[in-house]
Design a protein around this motif. Structure first.
Motif, PDB file in Angstrom:
ATOM      1  N   SER A  14       0.803  -1.225   0.000  1.00 63.18           N
ATOM      2  CA  SER A  14       0.000   0.000   0.000  1.00 63.18           C
ATOM      3  C   SER A  14       0.833   1.272   0.000  1.00 63.18           C
ATOM      4  O   SER A  14       0.297   2.351  -0.268  1.00 63.18           O
ATOM      5  CB  SER A  14      -0.915   0.018   1.229  1.00 63.18           C
ATOM      6  N   ALA A  17       0.749   3.367  -3.218  1.00 62.85           N
ATOM      7  CA  ALA A  17      -0.552   4.032  -3.335  1.00 62.85           C
ATOM      8  C   ALA A  17      -0.674   5.161  -2.313  1.00 62.85           C
ATOM      9  O   ALA A  17      -1.202   6.234  -2.627  1.00 62.85           O
ATOM     10  CB  ALA A  17      -1.678   3.014  -3.158  1.00 62.85           C
ATOM     11  N   GLN A  47      -5.200  -2.832  -6.169  1.00 61.78           N
ATOM     12  CA  GLN A  47      -4.331  -3.625  -5.284  1.00 61.78           C
ATOM     13  C   GLN A  47      -4.971  -4.969  -4.974  1.00 61.78           C
ATOM     14  O   GLN A  47      -4.287  -5.890  -4.566  1.00 61.78           O
ATOM     15  CB  GLN A  47      -4.030  -2.875  -3.983  1.00 61.78           C
ATOM     16  N   SER A 113       0.012  -0.532  -8.580  1.00 62.46           N
ATOM     17  CA  SER A 113      -0.337  -1.912  -8.229  1.00 62.46           C
ATOM     18  C   SER A 113       0.427  -2.969  -9.014  1.00 62.46           C
ATOM     19  O   SER A 113       0.189  -4.163  -8.819  1.00 62.46           O
ATOM     20  CB  SER A 113      -1.840  -2.125  -8.405  1.00 62.46           C
ATOM     21  N   ALA A 116       1.976  -5.558  -6.925  1.00 60.95           N
ATOM     22  CA  ALA A 116       1.031  -6.510  -6.335  1.00 60.95           C
ATOM     23  C   ALA A 116       0.813  -7.715  -7.250  1.00 60.95           C
ATOM     24  O   ALA A 116       0.510  -8.812  -6.772  1.00 60.95           O
ATOM     25  CB  ALA A 116      -0.297  -5.820  -6.046  1.00 60.95           C
ATOM     26  N   THR A 141      -5.289  -1.005   1.508  1.00 61.14           N
ATOM     27  CA  THR A 141      -4.885   0.045   0.569  1.00 61.14           C
ATOM     28  C   THR A 141      -5.941   1.147   0.500  1.00 61.14           C
ATOM     29  O   THR A 141      -5.598   2.331   0.446  1.00 61.14           O
ATOM     30  CB  THR A 141      -4.649  -0.549  -0.831  1.00 61.14           C
TER      31      THR A 141
END
Length: 187
Positions: A14, A17, A47, A113, A116, A141
């Motif tokens: 996170s 972001a 995410q 992302s 991820a 997130t």
């Protein structure tokens, strides 16, 4: 993978972001609650989506690389973390549009992302229960992105690089933990 480990990974993922959300908060003169919610939905949604896609890719090819899966997890997390640390040292000022439109938010959500996706591949090797994991990552997130927009609007860019540095270190440490556990160094 336990809840604490998943939480640590969720927070680490996170941080990109969160850092961009801070910048979005900086770009807005009159912050409305909708700004934070839109940012959280885009970033939290992607995410969640990216590790799910990565998971299905990893499951598809798992039988081919089971003997080296712990090394793949370590390398992916170390690369993602190292990149986040490198970005935290970048002193160039980023300017973001104050728009929260689809055309503005979609590229930001995808860019924050991508890491991820690689974590999702790692989840396939670790036999993580993917649905609760991606939901947990998405919610984490979402919350951190909403908070980031507010922090950016109130405090400015002061915390952006620290957030990226923290996230990078966390992901590298998780990669090391996975590798050491598989090699039998950690019990």
């Amino acid at each position: 993978m336990g809840l604490l480990e998943l939480f640590i990974i969720a927070v680490g993922l996170s941080m990109d972001a969160f850092a961009v959300a801070i910048c979005k908060g900086l770009s807005v003169r009159a912050l409305r609650p909708g700004h934070a919610v839109v940012t959280g939905l885009y970033f939290g949604g992607f995410q969640s989506l990216m590790p799910l896609i990565g998971y299905f890719l990893g499951v598809r090819f798992q039988s081919l690389i089971t003997s080296v899966d712990h090394w793949i997890a370590f390398v992916l997390l170390a690369l993602i973390g190292g990149n986040m640390i490198r970005e935290s040292r970048n002193t160039d000022e980023e300017s973001l549009s104050d728009s929260f439109s689809f055309a503005t938010m979609l590229p930001l959500a995808v860019a924050t992302s991508i890491d991820a996706l690689a974590v999702g591949v790692t989840f396939a090797f670790l036999q993580v229960d993917i649905v609760p994991a991606v939901c947990f990552i998405g919610v984490t997130t979402f919350i951190l992105s909403c908070v980031g927009v507010k922090i950016g609007n109130v405090f400015g860019a002061k915390y952006k690089s620290r957030a990226e540095l923290f996230g990078g270190v966390v992901l590298i440490l998780m990669g090391c933990k996975i590798l050491l556990e598989h090699l039998g160094v950690l019990g």
